[in-house]
Design an enzyme around this catalytic site. Structure first.
Site, PDB file in Angstrom:
ATOM      1  N   LYS A  22      60.412  14.502  52.316  1.00  0.00           N
ATOM      2  CA  LYS A  22      60.747  15.223  53.540  1.00  0.00           C
ATOM      3  C   LYS A  22      59.636  15.075  54.550  1.00  0.00           C
ATOM      4  O   LYS A  22      58.475  15.230  54.157  1.00  0.00           O
ATOM      5  CB  LYS A  22      60.935  16.698  53.187  1.00  0.00           C
ATOM      6  N   GLU A  75      51.776  13.212  44.086  1.00  0.00           N
ATOM      7  CA  GLU A  75      52.410  14.540  44.170  1.00  0.00           C
ATOM      8  C   GLU A  75      53.718  14.579  43.374  1.00  0.00           C
ATOM      9  O   GLU A  75      54.002  15.543  42.671  1.00  0.00           O
ATOM     10  CB  GLU A  75      52.710  14.892  45.634  1.00  0.00           C
ATOM     11  N   TYR A 101      71.955  18.253  58.177  1.00  0.00           N
ATOM     12  CA  TYR A 101      72.745  19.125  59.057  1.00  0.00           C
ATOM     13  C   TYR A 101      73.970  18.381  59.584  1.00  0.00           C
ATOM     14  O   TYR A 101      74.832  18.986  60.198  1.00  0.00           O
ATOM     15  CB  TYR A 101      71.866  19.625  60.209  1.00  0.00           C
ATOM     16  N   SER A 131      65.409  19.222  60.734  1.00  0.00           N
ATOM     17  CA  SER A 131      65.943  19.772  61.976  1.00  0.00           C
ATOM     18  C   SER A 131      65.605  18.939  63.218  1.00  0.00           C
ATOM     19  O   SER A 131      66.447  18.738  64.085  1.00  0.00           O
ATOM     20  CB  SER A 131      65.445  21.203  62.151  1.00  0.00           C
ATOM     21  N   LYS A 185      50.086  23.764  59.098  1.00  0.00           N
ATOM     22  CA  LYS A 185      50.321  23.751  57.645  1.00  0.00           C
ATOM     23  C   LYS A 185      49.607  22.591  56.952  1.00  0.00           C
ATOM     24  O   LYS A 185      49.950  22.208  55.841  1.00  0.00           O
ATOM     25  CB  LYS A 185      51.826  23.730  57.379  1.00  0.00           C
ATOM     26  N   LYS A 200      56.212  16.453  50.665  1.00  0.00           N
ATOM     27  CA  LYS A 200      56.560  17.100  51.932  1.00  0.00           C
ATOM     28  C   LYS A 200      55.377  17.014  52.879  1.00  0.00           C
ATOM     29  O   LYS A 200      54.276  17.455  52.558  1.00  0.00           O
ATOM     30  CB  LYS A 200      56.938  18.561  51.679  1.00  0.00           C
ATOM     31  N   ARG A 229      62.089  26.072  62.575  1.00  0.00           N
ATOM     32  CA  ARG A 229      61.266  27.278  62.742  1.00  0.00           C
ATOM     33  C   ARG A 229      61.846  28.175  63.836  1.00  0.00           C
ATOM     34  O   ARG A 229      61.695  29.389  63.784  1.00  0.00           O
ATOM     35  CB  ARG A 229      59.811  26.892  62.990  1.00  0.00           C
TER      36      ARG A 229
HETATM   37  C1  PBG Z   1      60.049  26.288  54.482  1.00  0.00           C
HETATM   38  C2  PBG Z   1      60.825  25.105  54.951  1.00  0.00           C
HETATM   39  C3  PBG Z   1      60.681  24.387  56.137  1.00  0.00           C
HETATM   40  C4  PBG Z   1      61.714  23.453  56.148  1.00  0.00           C
HETATM   41  C5  PBG Z   1      62.423  23.596  54.953  1.00  0.00           C
HETATM   42  N1  PBG Z   1      61.841  24.613  54.231  1.00  0.00           N
HETATM   43  C6  PBG Z   1      59.757  24.563  57.277  1.00  0.00           C
HETATM   44  C7  PBG Z   1      58.329  24.310  57.079  1.00  0.00           C
HETATM   45  O1  PBG Z   1      57.874  23.903  56.014  1.00  0.00           O
HETATM   46  O2  PBG Z   1      57.596  24.577  58.025  1.00  0.00           O
HETATM   47  C8  PBG Z   1      62.025  22.492  57.274  1.00  0.00           C
HETATM   48  C9  PBG Z   1      63.428  22.039  57.375  1.00  0.00           C
HETATM   49  C10 PBG Z   1      63.827  21.427  58.673  1.00  0.00           C
HETATM   50  O3  PBG Z   1      63.027  21.221  59.604  1.00  0.00           O
HETATM   51  O4  PBG Z   1      65.018  21.118  58.799  1.00  0.00           O
HETATM   52  N2  PBG Z   1      58.824  26.031  53.912  1.00  0.00           N
END
Ligand code: PBG
Length: 337
Positions: free
Chosen positions: A262, A247, A327, A288, A231, A209, A219
């Site tokens: 992701k 990982e 989605y 998203s 992050k 990720k 968010r």
């Molecule tokens: C929570 C999480 C996130 C997403 C999935 N689980 C946000 C992030 O890590 O900041 C993102 C999913 C998306 O953007 O559709 N840790």
């Protein structure tokens, strides 16, 4: 000139023109030789849940995507099942007054996530329920872990994530999906689940990720943007490729049943790398921001929404994904049926 060179030359002269277009002549032959297909079984559908009653509110930066209160979640889940969707991934929007640094509310047996799991299982008992495991929606800092002096501490966070996973398992979750990128969290979760006799609760790890700007609309959906910094001390640097394999292999060693890459489209190289490197199912998350981009371009009339959507989903299959969190799932399935 060797005999082999002569044979090669002779062959190249004699070889017939290869008319590859024969296999593209019409839809019948194209369907017959098509290498990949899309079915409802490919999808894992993310669902956003809020407190309240009768709520189905559109997420501003995700047109056509909604947050549901539990009563309306029932309807949505039943509809998904009737369309052939068999797995959902749950996220909750937590009221501000319940957020703290340790994500205490995440462990509440009557918390929104725990009730959401039960609600889905009651509405549609055979639906596979996966839950997002990370502290950000519960954290007053909007970070995926516990904050100490501005740093996201690793090991204490893993303890909470394991407790959180156990709580989801107790509420009836089939799989937990740690999305936080702490080191050792899969092991911590697996050990606690085993110890508490949740041997059949699976782990789908967000194993590769990346720290990505594509998570912006998500968010907004959960009001979970980090309150300070970013992050990058836990999510991966998007300049790295080999690290994704490192990982992912570690997560599998620690007990992950399914691994994930992701975001999706910008990371298709990793979907293929991971698929070639592992022997567990590979998921990809079309996040998203990817959803928002296409919606926005389509709204302007600049892209053909449905055609581009299908092309993108097929790209995940071609890259090697077994599971697609998207989605667009409902739109795709309706379009294809
Ligand atoms: C929570 C999480 C996130 C997403 C999935 N689980 C946000 C992030 O890590 O900041 C993102 C999913 C998306 O953007 O559709 N840790």
């Amino acid at each position: 000139m060797s005999i082999f060179t002569i044979i090669k030359f002779y062959k190249s002269v004699m070889q017939q023109l290869r008319r590859n277009r024969r296999l593209r002549t019409n839809e019948a032959i194209r369907s017959l030789v098509r290498e990949h297909t899309i079915t409802p079984n490919d999808f894992l559908v993310p669902l956003f849940v809020v407190e309240g009653k009768g709520i189905k509110e559109e997420i501003m930066s995700m047109p056509g995507y909604y947050r549901y209160s539990l009563d309306l979640l029932v309807k949505e889940v039943k509809e998904l099942w009737s369309l052939g969707v068999k797995s959902v991934l749950l996220f909750v929007k937590v009221p501000d007054n319940l957020k703290d640094n340790k994500g205490t509310e995440a462990l509440n047996p009557d918390g929104l996530m725990q009730r959401a799991i039960k609600t889905v299982k009651e509405a549609s008992p055979e639906m596979l329920v996966m839950t997002d495991v990370a502290l950000d929606p519960f954290s007053s800092y909007g970070h995926d872990g516990i904050v100490e002096n501005g740093y996201i501490v690793n090991d204490q966070t893993c303890d909470v994530l394991a407790q959180m996973s156990l709580s989801h398992a107790q509420a009836g979750a089939d799989f937990v999906a740690p999305s936080d990128m702490m080191d050792g969290r899969v092991l911590a979760i697996r050990e606690l689940l085993e110890k508490e006799n949740y041997k059949n609760t699976g782990i789908m790890s967000y194993s590769a990720k990346y720290a990505s700007a594509f998570y912006g609309p998500f968010r907004d959906a959960l009001d979970s943007a980090p309150g300070f910094g970013d992050k990058k001390t836990y999510q991966m640097d998007f300049a790295n490729r080999d690290e994704a394999i490192k990982e992912t292999l570690i997560d599998i060693e620690e007990g992950a049943d399914i691994v994930m890459v992701k975001p999706g489209l910008c990371y298709l190289d990793l979907v293929r790398d991971v698929r070639d490197a592992v022997d567990v199912p590979v998921a990809v998350y079309q996040v998203s921001g990817e959803y928002a981009m296409l919606k926005a371009a389509a709204e302007k009339g600049w892209l053909d929404h449905d055609a581009v959507m299908l092309e993108q989903i097929m790209a995940f299959k071609r890259a090697g994904a077994h599971i697609i969190a998207s989605y667009f799932a409902k739109d795709v399935i309706k379009l294809l049926s």
